[in-house]
Enzyme design. Structure first.
Site, PDB file in Angstrom:
ATOM      1  N   HIS A 128       0.962  -1.180   0.014  1.00  0.00           N
ATOM      2  CA  HIS A 128      -0.128  -0.186  -0.098  1.00  0.00           C
ATOM      3  C   HIS A 128       0.798   1.130   0.148  1.00  0.00           C
ATOM      4  O   HIS A 128       0.236   2.374  -0.215  1.00  0.00           O
ATOM      5  CB  HIS A 128      -1.263  -0.015   1.285  1.00  0.00           C
ATOM      6  CG  HIS A 128      -0.408   0.248   2.645  1.00  0.00           C
ATOM      7  ND1 HIS A 128      -0.210  -0.612   3.319  1.00  0.00           N
ATOM      8  CD2 HIS A 128      -0.169   1.404   2.970  1.00  0.00           C
ATOM      9  CE1 HIS A 128       0.444  -0.295   4.455  1.00  0.00           C
ATOM     10  NE2 HIS A 128       0.524   1.269   4.312  1.00  0.00           N
TER      11      HIS A 128
ATOM     12  N   ASP B 290       0.185  -7.663   1.388  1.00  0.00           N
ATOM     13  CA  ASP B 290       0.463  -6.123   1.620  1.00  0.00           C
ATOM     14  C   ASP B 290       2.105  -6.073   1.539  1.00  0.00           C
ATOM     15  O   ASP B 290       2.448  -5.285   2.374  1.00  0.00           O
ATOM     16  CB  ASP B 290      -0.166  -5.590   2.854  1.00  0.00           C
ATOM     17  CG  ASP B 290       0.015  -3.892   2.785  1.00  0.00           C
ATOM     18  OD1 ASP B 290       0.057  -3.588   1.520  1.00  0.00           O
ATOM     19  OD2 ASP B 290      -0.075  -3.537   3.892  1.00  0.00           O
TER      20      ASP B 290
ATOM     21  N   SER C  79       4.737   2.809   7.924  1.00  0.00           N
ATOM     22  CA  SER C  79       4.378   1.508   6.971  1.00  0.00           C
ATOM     23  C   SER C  79       5.565   1.221   6.284  1.00  0.00           C
ATOM     24  O   SER C  79       6.241   1.946   5.699  1.00  0.00           O
ATOM     25  CB  SER C  79       3.032   1.817   6.130  1.00  0.00           C
ATOM     26  OG  SER C  79       2.035   1.927   6.885  1.00  0.00           O
TER      27      SER C  79
END
Length: 398
Positions: free
Chosen positions: A120, A150, A225
Protein backbone atom coordinates in the site's frame (compact mmCIF):
# COMPACT_ATOMS: atom_id res chain seq x y z
CA UNK A 1 -7.82 85.05 48.61
CA UNK A 2 -8.53 81.72 50.24
CA UNK A 3 -9.05 80.07 46.80
CA UNK A 4 -5.68 81.36 45.61
CA UNK A 5 -3.91 79.93 48.69
CA UNK A 6 -5.72 76.62 48.23
CA UNK A 7 -4.68 76.41 44.56
CA UNK A 8 -1.04 77.13 45.44
CA UNK A 9 -1.16 74.45 48.15
CA UNK A 10 -2.54 71.85 45.74
CA UNK A 11 0.18 72.67 43.19
CA UNK A 12 2.89 72.32 45.85
CA UNK A 13 1.50 68.94 47.02
CA UNK A 14 1.34 67.56 43.44
CA UNK A 15 4.83 68.83 42.64
CA UNK A 16 6.19 67.30 45.81
CA UNK A 17 4.57 63.94 45.13
CA UNK A 18 6.02 63.93 41.58
CA UNK A 19 9.52 64.76 42.87
CA UNK A 20 9.50 62.08 45.57
CA UNK A 21 8.23 59.32 43.30
CA UNK A 22 10.68 60.30 40.56
CA UNK A 23 13.89 61.10 42.45
CA UNK A 24 13.24 59.60 45.87
CA UNK A 25 13.46 61.14 49.30
CA UNK A 26 16.29 63.69 49.44
CA UNK A 27 19.32 62.17 51.13
CA UNK A 28 18.07 58.62 50.79
CA UNK A 29 18.64 57.33 47.23
CA UNK A 30 17.65 53.74 48.01
CA UNK A 31 14.28 52.65 49.26
CA UNK A 32 14.40 49.90 51.78
CA UNK A 33 11.75 47.41 52.85
CA UNK A 34 10.51 47.64 56.35
CA UNK A 35 12.15 45.00 58.53
CA UNK A 36 10.05 41.99 59.38
CA UNK A 37 10.28 40.75 62.93
CA UNK A 38 12.89 37.99 63.05
CA UNK A 39 14.22 38.69 59.50
CA UNK A 40 17.37 40.60 58.57
CA UNK A 41 17.08 44.03 57.08
CA UNK A 42 17.01 43.45 53.26
CA UNK A 43 17.89 45.97 50.63
CA UNK A 44 15.47 46.34 47.73
CA UNK A 45 18.24 46.74 45.18
CA UNK A 46 19.62 43.88 42.95
CA UNK A 47 23.37 43.27 43.01
CA UNK A 48 25.20 44.38 39.89
CA UNK A 49 27.00 40.98 39.54
CA UNK A 50 25.51 39.17 36.47
CA UNK A 51 27.15 35.77 37.03
CA UNK A 52 24.95 32.62 37.44
CA UNK A 53 26.12 29.94 39.84
CA UNK A 54 25.36 26.58 38.12
CA UNK A 55 25.64 23.13 39.62
CA UNK A 56 27.23 20.93 36.96
CA UNK A 57 28.09 17.25 36.76
CA UNK A 58 31.75 16.46 37.17
CA UNK A 59 31.76 14.31 34.00
CA UNK A 60 29.46 12.98 31.26
CA UNK A 61 27.06 10.46 32.77
CA UNK A 62 27.52 6.90 31.53
CA UNK A 63 24.65 5.09 29.77
CA UNK A 64 22.99 2.17 31.49
CA UNK A 65 22.68 -1.23 29.81
CA UNK A 66 19.25 -0.53 28.30
CA UNK A 67 20.35 2.81 26.85
CA UNK A 68 23.53 1.31 25.42
CA UNK A 69 21.52 -1.40 23.65
CA UNK A 70 19.04 1.16 22.29
CA UNK A 71 21.87 3.24 20.88
CA UNK A 72 23.65 0.20 19.47
CA UNK A 73 20.53 -1.10 17.70
CA UNK A 74 19.78 2.32 16.21
CA UNK A 75 23.29 2.91 14.88
CA UNK A 76 23.51 -0.61 13.45
CA UNK A 77 20.11 -0.69 11.71
CA UNK A 78 19.63 2.92 10.58
CA UNK A 79 21.73 2.56 7.38
CA UNK A 80 19.37 -0.24 6.23
CA UNK A 81 16.17 1.81 6.69
CA UNK A 82 14.94 3.92 3.79
CA UNK A 83 12.32 6.58 3.16
CA UNK A 84 10.01 5.82 0.21
CA UNK A 85 8.14 8.49 -1.71
CA UNK A 86 5.49 7.39 -4.20
CA UNK A 87 4.13 9.87 -6.73
CA UNK A 88 0.73 9.09 -8.26
CA UNK A 89 -1.96 10.90 -10.25
CA UNK A 90 -5.62 11.12 -9.22
CA UNK A 91 -8.48 12.84 -11.01
CA UNK A 92 -10.96 15.41 -9.72
CA UNK A 93 -14.67 15.72 -10.55
CA UNK A 94 -13.79 17.34 -13.89
CA UNK A 95 -11.25 14.62 -14.80
CA UNK A 96 -8.39 16.97 -14.17
CA UNK A 97 -5.10 15.36 -13.18
CA UNK A 98 -4.24 15.94 -9.52
CA UNK A 99 -0.70 14.90 -8.46
CA UNK A 100 -0.55 12.99 -5.18
CA UNK A 101 2.37 11.97 -3.05
CA UNK A 102 2.57 9.28 -0.38
CA UNK A 103 5.34 8.46 2.04
CA UNK A 104 6.39 5.29 3.77
CA UNK A 105 9.38 3.32 4.92
CA UNK A 106 11.27 0.23 3.85
CA UNK A 107 14.48 -1.64 4.52
CA UNK A 108 17.32 -3.01 2.42
CA UNK A 109 17.51 -6.81 2.28
CA UNK A 110 20.66 -7.35 0.16
CA UNK A 111 23.60 -5.57 -1.42
CA UNK A 112 21.90 -5.75 -4.85
CA UNK A 113 19.54 -2.96 -3.79
CA UNK A 114 16.39 -4.97 -3.06
CA UNK A 115 14.08 -3.24 -0.59
CA UNK A 116 11.06 -4.64 1.25
CA UNK A 117 8.06 -2.46 1.99
CA UNK A 118 4.26 -2.56 2.08
CA UNK A 119 2.27 -2.84 -1.11
CA UNK A 120 0.00 0.00 0.00
CA UNK A 121 3.02 2.32 0.25
CA UNK A 122 3.70 2.11 -3.50
CA UNK A 123 0.21 1.22 -4.76
CA UNK A 124 -0.67 3.27 -7.85
CA UNK A 125 2.69 5.02 -7.84
CA UNK A 126 4.03 6.09 -11.22
CA UNK A 127 7.36 7.26 -9.88
CA UNK A 128 8.96 5.88 -6.73
CA UNK A 129 11.94 7.47 -5.03
CA UNK A 130 14.04 6.01 -2.23
CA UNK A 131 16.07 8.14 0.17
CA UNK A 132 18.85 6.44 2.13
CA UNK A 133 19.94 7.40 5.62
CA UNK A 134 22.87 9.31 4.08
CA UNK A 135 20.29 11.53 2.25
CA UNK A 136 21.18 10.18 -1.20
CA UNK A 137 18.13 9.67 -3.41
CA UNK A 138 17.52 6.99 -6.05
CA UNK A 139 14.70 6.08 -8.40
CA UNK A 140 13.25 2.68 -7.54
CA UNK A 141 11.79 -0.06 -9.71
CA UNK A 142 8.99 -2.33 -8.52
CA UNK A 143 10.12 -5.91 -9.13
CA UNK A 144 7.48 -7.88 -7.18
CA UNK A 145 4.13 -7.24 -5.51
CA UNK A 146 2.08 -9.45 -3.19
CA UNK A 147 -1.18 -7.59 -2.62
CA UNK A 148 -2.84 -10.30 -0.44
CA UNK A 149 0.00 -10.02 2.08
CA UNK A 150 0.53 -6.26 1.56
CA UNK A 151 4.15 -6.73 0.47
CA UNK A 152 6.25 -5.22 -2.29
CA UNK A 153 9.85 -5.64 -3.37
CA UNK A 154 11.70 -2.68 -4.89
CA UNK A 155 15.18 -2.32 -6.31
CA UNK A 156 17.58 0.60 -6.57
CA UNK A 157 21.01 0.92 -8.16
CA UNK A 158 23.21 2.23 -5.35
CA UNK A 159 26.70 1.38 -4.04
CA UNK A 160 27.84 0.30 -0.58
CA UNK A 161 24.45 -0.73 0.76
CA UNK A 162 23.99 -2.10 4.27
CA UNK A 163 21.27 -4.80 4.40
CA UNK A 164 19.19 -5.50 7.48
CA UNK A 165 19.54 -8.84 9.28
CA UNK A 166 16.35 -10.93 9.08
CA UNK A 167 15.38 -13.04 12.08
CA UNK A 168 12.48 -15.53 12.47
CA UNK A 169 8.94 -14.73 13.57
CA UNK A 170 8.11 -18.32 14.54
CA UNK A 171 8.81 -18.28 18.28
CA UNK A 172 7.97 -14.73 19.27
CA UNK A 173 6.65 -14.13 22.79
CA UNK A 174 4.22 -11.57 24.18
CA UNK A 175 6.21 -9.18 26.36
CA UNK A 176 9.31 -9.36 24.14
CA UNK A 177 10.99 -5.98 23.60
CA UNK A 178 10.81 -4.50 20.11
CA UNK A 179 11.96 -1.42 18.21
CA UNK A 180 10.44 0.34 15.21
CA UNK A 181 12.55 2.54 12.92
CA UNK A 182 10.98 4.52 10.09
CA UNK A 183 9.78 7.88 8.84
CA UNK A 184 6.58 8.81 10.72
CA UNK A 185 5.05 11.99 9.28
CA UNK A 186 8.17 12.30 7.14
CA UNK A 187 10.50 12.53 10.17
CA UNK A 188 13.25 10.30 8.84
CA UNK A 189 15.28 8.04 11.10
CA UNK A 190 12.82 7.97 13.99
CA UNK A 191 13.09 5.10 16.48
CA UNK A 192 10.39 4.08 18.94
CA UNK A 193 10.32 1.19 21.36
CA UNK A 194 7.77 -1.04 23.06
CA UNK A 195 6.86 -4.69 23.50
CA UNK A 196 4.97 -7.38 21.62
CA UNK A 197 1.45 -6.90 22.97
CA UNK A 198 -0.18 -9.89 21.26
CA UNK A 199 0.08 -12.27 18.30
CA UNK A 200 -3.16 -12.37 16.35
CA UNK A 201 -4.52 -12.42 12.81
CA UNK A 202 -6.08 -9.16 11.66
CA UNK A 203 -7.66 -7.77 8.51
CA UNK A 204 -6.22 -4.76 6.74
CA UNK A 205 -8.19 -1.79 5.37
CA UNK A 206 -8.69 -3.62 2.06
CA UNK A 207 -9.96 -6.76 3.78
CA UNK A 208 -6.72 -8.70 3.31
CA UNK A 209 -5.94 -11.09 6.17
CA UNK A 210 -2.56 -10.78 7.90
CA UNK A 211 -1.90 -14.13 9.54
CA UNK A 212 -0.26 -14.07 12.98
CA UNK A 213 0.28 -10.32 12.89
CA UNK A 214 2.60 -8.91 15.55
CA UNK A 215 0.71 -6.44 17.73
CA UNK A 216 2.92 -3.86 19.43
CA UNK A 217 2.60 -0.75 21.57
CA UNK A 218 5.71 0.80 19.99
CA UNK A 219 4.55 4.09 18.47
CA UNK A 220 3.69 3.55 14.80
CA UNK A 221 2.33 6.45 12.77
CA UNK A 222 1.67 7.24 9.09
CA UNK A 223 5.03 6.96 7.36
CA UNK A 224 6.15 3.98 9.46
CA UNK A 225 4.43 1.58 7.04
CA UNK A 226 6.91 -0.76 5.41
CA UNK A 227 9.62 -0.14 7.99
CA UNK A 228 11.20 -2.84 10.13
CA UNK A 229 10.04 -4.08 13.53
CA UNK A 230 13.15 -5.29 15.33
CA UNK A 231 14.00 -7.53 18.26
CA UNK A 232 16.46 -6.48 20.97
CA UNK A 233 19.37 -7.69 18.80
CA UNK A 234 18.39 -5.33 15.96
CA UNK A 235 17.12 -8.18 13.75
CA UNK A 236 13.96 -7.77 11.68
CA UNK A 237 11.01 -9.80 12.99
CA UNK A 238 8.21 -7.95 11.19
CA UNK A 239 7.17 -5.24 8.74
CA UNK A 240 5.14 -2.40 10.27
CA UNK A 241 1.86 -2.18 8.40
CA UNK A 242 -1.28 -1.16 10.30
CA UNK A 243 -2.49 1.27 12.93
CA UNK A 244 -5.62 0.45 14.91
CA UNK A 245 -8.27 3.17 15.12
CA UNK A 246 -11.25 3.50 17.43
CA UNK A 247 -14.29 2.10 15.55
CA UNK A 248 -16.63 4.16 17.73
CA UNK A 249 -15.19 7.46 16.52
CA UNK A 250 -16.93 9.09 13.57
CA UNK A 251 -13.63 10.45 12.28
CA UNK A 252 -10.74 7.98 12.33
CA UNK A 253 -7.49 9.71 13.25
CA UNK A 254 -4.51 7.94 11.74
CA UNK A 255 -1.96 8.21 14.50
CA UNK A 256 -0.54 5.98 17.18
CA UNK A 257 -2.97 4.73 19.77
CA UNK A 258 -0.57 2.15 21.19
CA UNK A 259 -1.97 -0.59 18.93
CA UNK A 260 0.01 -1.24 15.78
CA UNK A 261 0.49 -4.38 13.70
CA UNK A 262 3.40 -5.81 11.75
CA UNK A 263 3.51 -8.55 9.11
CA UNK A 264 5.62 -11.50 10.37
CA UNK A 265 8.99 -11.59 8.65
CA UNK A 266 8.56 -15.31 7.86
CA UNK A 267 5.74 -14.35 5.50
CA UNK A 268 8.07 -11.98 3.67
CA UNK A 269 10.91 -14.52 3.64
CA UNK A 270 8.65 -17.03 1.89
CA UNK A 271 7.92 -14.41 -0.78
CA UNK A 272 11.62 -13.63 -1.16
CA UNK A 273 12.45 -17.32 -1.50
CA UNK A 274 9.87 -17.71 -4.27
CA UNK A 275 11.32 -14.69 -6.03
CA UNK A 276 14.86 -16.06 -5.74
CA UNK A 277 13.89 -19.45 -7.21
CA UNK A 278 11.17 -18.58 -9.73
CA UNK A 279 11.22 -14.81 -10.22
CA UNK A 280 7.62 -14.67 -9.01
CA UNK A 281 5.42 -15.78 -6.11
CA UNK A 282 4.45 -19.45 -6.05
CA UNK A 283 2.32 -19.69 -2.94
CA UNK A 284 1.77 -23.30 -1.79
CA UNK A 285 -1.69 -24.49 -0.80
CA UNK A 286 -3.55 -27.58 0.37
CA UNK A 287 -6.30 -26.72 -2.07
CA UNK A 288 -9.22 -26.68 0.36
CA UNK A 289 -11.88 -24.41 1.78
CA UNK A 290 -12.30 -24.98 5.50
CA UNK A 291 -14.25 -24.21 8.67
CA UNK A 292 -12.53 -23.87 12.08
CA UNK A 293 -14.05 -26.11 14.76
CA UNK A 294 -14.37 -25.36 18.47
CA UNK A 295 -15.87 -27.41 21.32
CA UNK A 296 -19.45 -26.18 20.77
CA UNK A 297 -19.50 -26.90 17.02
CA UNK A 298 -17.78 -30.24 17.54
CA UNK A 299 -20.48 -31.31 19.99
CA UNK A 300 -23.31 -30.19 17.69
CA UNK A 301 -21.79 -32.01 14.70
CA UNK A 302 -20.84 -35.13 16.64
CA UNK A 303 -17.17 -34.88 15.72
CA UNK A 304 -14.51 -37.06 17.32
CA UNK A 305 -12.35 -34.08 18.38
CA UNK A 306 -13.30 -30.69 19.79
CA UNK A 307 -10.78 -28.77 17.66
CA UNK A 308 -9.45 -28.76 14.13
CA UNK A 309 -10.32 -27.54 10.64
CA UNK A 310 -13.25 -29.19 8.88
CA UNK A 311 -12.75 -29.52 5.12
CA UNK A 312 -15.71 -27.95 3.34
CA UNK A 313 -14.61 -28.49 -0.24
CA UNK A 314 -11.50 -29.81 -1.96
CA UNK A 315 -10.52 -27.80 -5.02
CA UNK A 316 -10.64 -29.87 -8.23
CA UNK A 317 -7.14 -30.98 -9.21
CA UNK A 318 -5.69 -29.51 -6.01
CA UNK A 319 -3.24 -31.01 -3.59
CA UNK A 320 -5.87 -32.29 -1.12
CA UNK A 321 -7.93 -34.00 -3.81
CA UNK A 322 -4.85 -35.71 -5.26
CA UNK A 323 -3.94 -36.98 -1.79
CA UNK A 324 -7.43 -38.43 -1.24
CA UNK A 325 -8.77 -35.98 1.35
CA UNK A 326 -12.56 -35.58 1.40
CA UNK A 327 -14.75 -32.51 1.54
CA UNK A 328 -18.28 -32.29 2.96
CA UNK A 329 -21.29 -33.72 1.15
CA UNK A 330 -24.19 -32.61 3.36
CA UNK A 331 -25.27 -28.97 3.29
CA UNK A 332 -26.26 -27.27 6.54
CA UNK A 333 -26.39 -23.72 7.89
CA UNK A 334 -24.35 -21.98 10.54
CA UNK A 335 -26.59 -19.01 11.21
CA UNK A 336 -27.23 -17.71 7.69
CA UNK A 337 -23.99 -19.14 6.30
CA UNK A 338 -24.18 -22.40 4.32
CA UNK A 339 -21.63 -25.03 5.36
CA UNK A 340 -20.93 -28.64 4.39
CA UNK A 341 -20.76 -31.56 6.81
CA UNK A 342 -19.15 -34.96 6.42
CA UNK A 343 -15.67 -33.85 5.38
CA UNK A 344 -12.35 -34.82 6.94
CA UNK A 345 -11.36 -32.96 10.11
CA UNK A 346 -7.70 -31.84 9.92
CA UNK A 347 -6.12 -31.80 13.38
CA UNK A 348 -2.41 -31.58 12.56
CA UNK A 349 0.23 -30.98 9.89
CA UNK A 350 3.78 -32.29 10.29
CA UNK A 351 3.11 -33.01 13.95
CA UNK A 352 1.89 -29.47 14.69
CA UNK A 353 -1.61 -29.02 16.06
CA UNK A 354 -4.07 -27.29 13.73
CA UNK A 355 -7.03 -25.44 15.25
CA UNK A 356 -7.74 -22.66 12.72
CA UNK A 357 -7.23 -21.76 9.11
CA UNK A 358 -4.55 -19.35 10.32
CA UNK A 359 -2.52 -22.31 11.56
CA UNK A 360 -2.63 -23.82 8.08
CA UNK A 361 -1.69 -20.50 6.47
CA UNK A 362 1.31 -20.11 8.75
CA UNK A 363 2.52 -23.60 7.91
CA UNK A 364 2.08 -22.86 4.20
CA UNK A 365 4.17 -19.70 4.58
CA UNK A 366 6.98 -21.87 5.94
CA UNK A 367 6.93 -24.13 2.85
CA UNK A 368 7.18 -23.75 -0.88
CA UNK A 369 5.35 -25.31 -3.80
CA UNK A 370 6.37 -28.93 -4.24
CA UNK A 371 7.10 -29.61 -0.56
CA UNK A 372 5.51 -32.70 1.00
CA UNK A 373 3.70 -32.37 4.32
CA UNK A 374 2.02 -35.00 6.50
CA UNK A 375 -1.62 -34.17 7.24
CA UNK A 376 -3.27 -35.84 10.24
CA UNK A 377 -7.06 -35.94 10.14
CA UNK A 378 -10.18 -37.67 11.45
CA UNK A 379 -12.57 -39.40 9.08
CA UNK A 380 -15.55 -40.13 11.28
CA UNK A 381 -14.05 -41.78 14.37
CA UNK A 382 -10.96 -43.00 12.55
CA UNK A 383 -7.63 -41.16 12.87
CA UNK A 384 -5.58 -41.17 9.67
CA UNK A 385 -2.50 -39.56 8.10
CA UNK A 386 -1.63 -38.85 4.48
CA UNK A 387 1.27 -37.20 2.67
CA UNK A 388 0.30 -34.19 0.57
CA UNK A 389 2.48 -32.58 -2.08
CA UNK A 390 1.78 -28.83 -1.93
CA UNK A 391 0.74 -27.20 -5.18
CA UNK A 392 0.77 -23.62 -6.35
CA UNK A 393 -2.40 -21.83 -5.35
CA UNK A 394 -2.67 -19.98 -8.61
CA UNK A 395 -2.82 -23.18 -10.66
CA UNK A 396 -5.92 -24.51 -8.87
CA UNK A 397 -9.50 -23.71 -9.79
CA UNK A 398 -12.52 -23.87 -7.53
Amino acid sequence: MNLRRLAVLVVLIVAGFWYVTTFGVPGERQLRRLPHPGLPFLAHTIPSDHSVDLTEAEAQSSYDGVEQNNISVYKRVLPAVVNITSNAVAYDWFWGAVPQQGQGSGFIVDTHGHILTNYHVIEGGRQIEVTLSNKHKYKAQVVLTDMPHDLALLQIDAPNLTPAVLSSSQNLQVGQKVYAIGNPFGLSGTMTTGIISALRSVRGPEGNLIENAIQTDAAINPGNSGGPLLNSHGEVIGINSLIATNPNEQVHIEQSAGIGFAIPINTAKAVLEDFAHYGRIRRPSLGITSLPIGPDLAQQMGLAADYGVLIQRVLPGGAAERAGLHGGDKQAYLGNTPIYLGGDLIIGIDGREVTTGQDISQIMDEHKTGDIVTVTFLRGQRKMSVQVRLEELGTQTA
